[in-house]
Scaffold this motif. Structure first.
Motif, PDB file in Angstrom:
ATOM      1  N   ALA A 282      28.988  43.352  40.457  1.00  0.00           N
ATOM      2  CA  ALA A 282      28.927  44.767  40.116  1.00  0.00           C
ATOM      3  C   ALA A 282      28.639  44.910  38.623  1.00  0.00           C
ATOM      4  O   ALA A 282      28.516  43.923  37.890  1.00  0.00           O
ATOM      5  N   SER A 283      28.535  46.153  38.167  1.00  0.00           N
ATOM      6  CA  SER A 283      28.243  46.418  36.762  1.00  0.00           C
ATOM      7  C   SER A 283      29.444  46.079  35.889  1.00  0.00           C
ATOM      8  O   SER A 283      30.568  45.897  36.365  1.00  0.00           O
ATOM      9  N   PHE A 284      29.187  46.024  34.583  1.00  0.00           N
ATOM     10  CA  PHE A 284      30.266  45.764  33.633  1.00  0.00           C
ATOM     11  C   PHE A 284      31.334  46.851  33.706  1.00  0.00           C
ATOM     12  O   PHE A 284      32.515  46.590  33.458  1.00  0.00           O
ATOM     13  N   ASN A 285      30.925  48.053  34.053  1.00  0.00           N
ATOM     14  CA  ASN A 285      31.877  49.161  34.146  1.00  0.00           C
ATOM     15  C   ASN A 285      32.964  48.867  35.188  1.00  0.00           C
ATOM     16  O   ASN A 285      34.131  49.229  35.010  1.00  0.00           O
ATOM     17  N   ALA A 286      32.592  48.188  36.272  1.00  0.00           N
ATOM     18  CA  ALA A 286      33.586  47.807  37.285  1.00  0.00           C
ATOM     19  C   ALA A 286      34.565  46.776  36.724  1.00  0.00           C
ATOM     20  O   ALA A 286      35.772  46.842  36.969  1.00  0.00           O
ATOM     21  N   LEU A 287      34.044  45.828  35.954  1.00  0.00           N
ATOM     22  CA  LEU A 287      34.906  44.822  35.334  1.00  0.00           C
ATOM     23  C   LEU A 287      35.880  45.464  34.349  1.00  0.00           C
ATOM     24  O   LEU A 287      37.036  45.038  34.228  1.00  0.00           O
ATOM     25  N   GLN A 288      35.439  46.496  33.657  1.00  0.00           N
ATOM     26  CA  GLN A 288      36.283  47.164  32.670  1.00  0.00           C
ATOM     27  C   GLN A 288      37.573  47.729  33.278  1.00  0.00           C
ATOM     28  O   GLN A 288      38.567  47.888  32.574  1.00  0.00           O
ATOM     29  N   GLN A 289      37.532  48.022  34.562  1.00  0.00           N
ATOM     30  CA  GLN A 289      38.733  48.571  35.205  1.00  0.00           C
ATOM     31  C   GLN A 289      39.898  47.589  35.152  1.00  0.00           C
ATOM     32  O   GLN A 289      41.061  47.986  35.249  1.00  0.00           O
TER      33      GLN A 289
END
Length: 523
Positions: A282-289
């Motif tokens: 997934a995108s980095f935004n998903a990892l940020q969670q």
């Protein structure tokens, strides 16, 4: 404490890298143990004193100084520690000798938050303005004196005629105040050994590819994935997961750590699966969670399952593979992979292209949510800490750009504490509403910073604590690596690595980009 405060004061007003190295080195050679060890820990970010929060400092100063005067002074100076150190009236304590740095650290380490106000008041009363500044920077953990952890370690190495890479190798095998490290440096003790503990080893890094004067036949190409670089270590029955900076992030990703039970050290990219069935990243935004969480709920583990895409192997069991060429390490990594959980680990695939034209075409088309660009790795390169010319290159995809309108500004930190250098910007909705889409504090020159700071001061329409709302008239061309959907932001969007690309004084604010334009850039 006085010598440490003089060091910080000198570092703040010194721009030259070599001069900073000399200042730190001279202090480390002159200061006694354990003072110099605690100073080195503070400069490298390895000293944690959680009991003293900025709110406590504000409350203490407000008890001694008119709160309005303090607020005006803080607004002018822009740095809490500097403001408090200068405005603190002190007390009449003629016989109170200033404490040693080690005395201060020992006392602050044992503090509870309830005890902090009394102890901090007593310490502040015993110090002059410079030492108060050092104390407050030390206690709140915000050094910001223009010294990176790498620079401080290099200064230590040069001061004692050691190899900087050798210092990096043993660094995580010792703890502050580094008594064993100084003993080794001065020849009075053995070299600290990281062999029997799950410690961090420095990463090998890449130089940006600025020209094509490399022979592709000598290099292997692979994707540069858009997650965070991590190192997995399993030694002596213990597993640790480290970030690129050497921070232990094991607790944030227990699912990955629990799945890595094979003795060895590997290097890879931490990602989150998007479509669990398909297994794609997934995108980095998903990892940020999941980044920065001390505890991870079962729902978070289920909704954002983490995995590591492996790049390299440093140790296979106790065997150090770093001196071997990349081609040999790749073969060993492929074999090592067969012992790992395939749900949590996979191998970063190689990219087979005949020439640079084909490679560039691939790079330009790389707008996948989890791809940041390409890597070129020399096939005969050993795994060496830091950046070495000619061994590894990174070729990032071209950034996206959008014209945005400045909405809010805040002062920066350190050298920028007197300037409004952090800018929140937005784009228009179809109904003519301006919604924030990102925040940036880089990309501009010193001259442009002066211009932007002047604009903020002359066009402030409202104040919200340290934040200034400005007239919505200045357009900023913002460059960013990617943009993702986000439920945490009112605009529904989150930019990845935004920076100011250009100041568009030629463009009316009404002609800045719309939210819908940015939504079409989402992958």
């Amino acid at each position: 404490m006085q010598a440490f405060s003089q060091l910080l004061d000198s570092l703040i007003y010194t721009r030259s890298r070599n001069a900073k190295l000399d200042l730190i080195g001279a202090y480390l050679k002159a200061a006694p143990d354990p003072d110099r060890g605690w100073a080195l820990a503070a400069l490298t970010g390895d000293l944690s004193l959680p009991a003293v929060q900025p709110s406590i400092i504000r409350a203490l100063v407000s008890q001694r100084v008119d709160p309005v005067l303090f607020g005006l002074s803080y607004d002018y100076v822009g740095d809490l520690a500097e403001t408090a150190a200068l405005i603190w009236p002190g007390a009449d304590m003629p016989d109170a000798a200033p404490p040693r740095l080690s005395e201060v650290v020992n006392e602050l380490q044992l503090l509870t938050r309830a005890q902090a106000p009394v102890v901090m008041t007593r310490l502040l009363d015993r110090l002059d303005a410079n030492a108060r500044f050092a104390l407050l920077k030390l206690a709140t953990g915000g050094m910001r004196v223009g010294v990176s952890a790498r620079l401080a370690k290099t200064a230590f190495a040069e001061a004692f005629a050691l190899d900087a890479d050798d210092v990096e190798e043993v660094w995580h095998a010792v703890a502050p105040p580094y008594t064993a490290l100084f003993a080794w440096a001065e020849g009075t003790g053995p070299r600290p050994s990281p062999e029997d503990a799950p410690v961090f080893r420095p990463f090998m890094l890449a130089h940006p590819l600025e020209d094509r004067d490399v022979d592709l036949t000598d290099y292997a190409a692979e994707w540069k994935w858009d997650g965070i670089r991590v190192q997995l270590v399993h030694v002596g029955g213990e597993t640790r997961l480290y970030s690129r900076a050497g921070d232990d992030i094991t607790r944030s990703f227990p699912d990955v750590a629990e799945s890595y039970q094979t003795p060895g050290v590997v290097d890879g990219e931490l990602l989150v699966r998007g479509d669990v069935q398909g297994g794609e990243a997934a995108s980095f935004n998903a990892l940020q969670q999941r980044l920065g969480r001390k505890t991870v709920s079962s729902a978070m583990l289920s909704d954002f399952p983490a995995f590591v895409r492996l790049y390299d192997i440093l140790f296979d069991g106790p065997e150090d593979l770093r001196p071997q060429p990349w081609t040999e390490r790749r073969i060993r990594l492929e074999t090592f992979m067969s012992r790992l959980d395939r749900d949590r680990f996979d191998l970063s695939p190689l990219v087979d292209v005949p020439d640079f034209s084909a490679l560039e075409e691939l790079r330009l088309g790389a707008r996948d949510a989890a791809i940041e660009g390409l890597m070129l790795k020399r096939r005969d390169s050993p795994y060496i800490s830091g950046r070495r010319v000619g061994l590894w290159y990174k070729w990032k995809r071209d950034p996206l750009v959008a014209d945005c309108v400045m909405m809010y500004a805040q002062r920066g930190h350190g050298k920028r504490s007197s300037y409004y250098s952090d800018y929140t910007f937005g784009c228009w909705t179809e109904n003519g509403e301006l919604l924030p889409v990102g925040k940036a504090y880089s990309g501009f020159t010193d001259e442009e910073l002066m211009m932007l700071d002047r604009f903020v001061r002359n066009n402030t329409v409202a104040r919200f604590g340290p934040v200034r709302e400005v007239e919505k008239t200045l357009v900023l061309e913002v460059a960013f690596d990617s943009i993702h959907a986000s439920k945490r932001h009112k605009s529904g969007l989150a930019m990845r690595f935004p920076r100011i690309n250009r100041i568009r004084t030629d463009k009316p604010a009404a002609e800045a980009d719309r939210i819908e334009t940015l939504r079409r850039m989402v992958r």
